[in-house]
Scaffold this active site. Structure first.
Site, short mmCIF file in Angstrom:
data_model
loop_
_atom_site.label_atom_id
_atom_site.label_comp_id
_atom_site.label_asym_id
_atom_site.label_seq_id
_atom_site.Cartn_x
_atom_site.Cartn_y
_atom_site.Cartn_z
N THR A 95 50.36 126.97 66.99
CA THR A 95 51.58 127.38 66.29
C THR A 95 52.75 126.67 66.94
OG1 THR A 95 50.61 129.56 65.83
CG2 THR A 95 53.00 129.34 65.59
N LYS A 170 52.46 129.83 59.26
CA LYS A 170 52.00 130.61 60.42
C LYS A 170 53.18 131.26 61.14
CE LYS A 170 49.18 132.38 63.36
NZ LYS A 170 48.77 131.63 64.55
N LYS A 247 56.62 133.07 72.62
CA LYS A 247 56.70 131.67 72.18
C LYS A 247 56.78 131.58 70.66
CE LYS A 247 53.23 129.47 71.21
NZ LYS A 247 52.51 129.09 69.95
#
Length: 285
Positions: A95, A170, A247
């Site tokens: 991702t 995503k 993140k």
């Protein structure tokens, strides 16, 4: 089709295991030797570096944590491009920001190498993770690596659009996931504090459809006995999950800034992941 895989962590390893299981010639690399040897025992070939994986493959999957790690795997010393022949396809499962995927493709194109984003989701703690892949690239490019994609995700492969679309999909999905967890966390905290209890909160939430499957899965972690939640093994697991969540939410906020969109909910929940994951970290409260 000769396949390769770099990054054999808790998501990458079960993905890579499906390649030799599907009868595909597979070469793998990870900085940790144990998962490489495990894959070698399952029929894969072990490589000493990413460039060796590239030299032995027609398509290589990359599943590492951050944008910087993706760049290092692809373009660093002994990276994939160092061993790539023209025609190689690199599928990024991490991702990362769409701009990172575009930048890697521009660099790889100079060597006749194609980069695609094929972001992954799935429950790796389940017996069957039911991987899904959200793929960015041209339709003919998706078909070109279809045997690789279906070996990992069967018929759960979605062509999301041009390069970068898999990353966008995503990031948006992850944002919704963490907002759901925030709602489940606060609802269960209030239920516990007022004496209703998590079990009854879940029961009434299920009865009217307010609790999604994702929320119910989160509540399962809240119902673990405290000694289990405080154990070293569990804390190590949730700490990794927390760092990934932070993140991922940073990616969402960066993408939102690029698009000129305000995401106050994402900004708030990004500061509370230690609470949501119940991570024992004095620096995060």
């Amino acid at each position: 089709m000769r396949t390769g895989f770099v990054g054999l962590g808790y998501i990458g390893k079960p993905m890579a295991q499906r390649l030799p299981a599907a009868g595909l010639e597979t070469t793998v690399f990870d900085i940790a030797p144990a998962p490489v040897q495990e894959l070698a025992g399952a029929g894969a070939k072990a490589a000493a570096s990413p460039d060796e994986v590239a030299a032995a493959s027609d398509v290589v999957g990359v599943c590492v944590q951050t944008d910087a790690q993706v760049r290092a795997v692809i373009a660093g010393d002994n990276g994939l491009l160092a061993g790539a022949e023209p025609g190689l396809v690199i599928a990024i499962h991490s991702t990362i920001l769409p701009s990172s995927a575009l930048a890697m493709n521009a660099l790889a194109a100079k060597q006749g190498v194609l980069v695609m984003d094929a972001c992954v989701s799935g429950n790796t703690r389940a017996a069957d993770p039911m991987f899904k892949l959200y793929v960015g690239g041209e339709a003919e490019q998706v078909e070109r690596i279809r045997p690789y994609l279906t070996a990992i995700a069967a018929d759960r492969v979605i062509h999301a659009g041009p390069l970068g679309s898999g990353c966008k999909a995503k990031i948006c999905l992850n944002l919704v996931t963490y907002l759901q967890w925030m709602a489940a966390f606060e609802g269960s905290a209030l239920a516990s504090a007022t004496g209703l209890g998590i079990e009854m909160f879940e029961r009434v939430g299920r009865s009217n459809g307010q609790l999604t499957d994702m929320m119910v899965a989160y509540l399962g972690t809240q119902k673990l006995p405290e000694p289990a939640r405080k154990s070293e093994a569990y804390q190590a697991y949730v700490r990794t999950q927390m760092l990934n969540a932070e993140k991922d939410l940073a990616c969402a906020l960066d993408l939102a800034r690029e698009a000129g969109v305000s995401l106050p909910g994402a900004a708030l929940v990004s500061q509370l992941m230690a609470r949501i994951y119940v991570v024992d970290d004095p620096k995060r409260r």
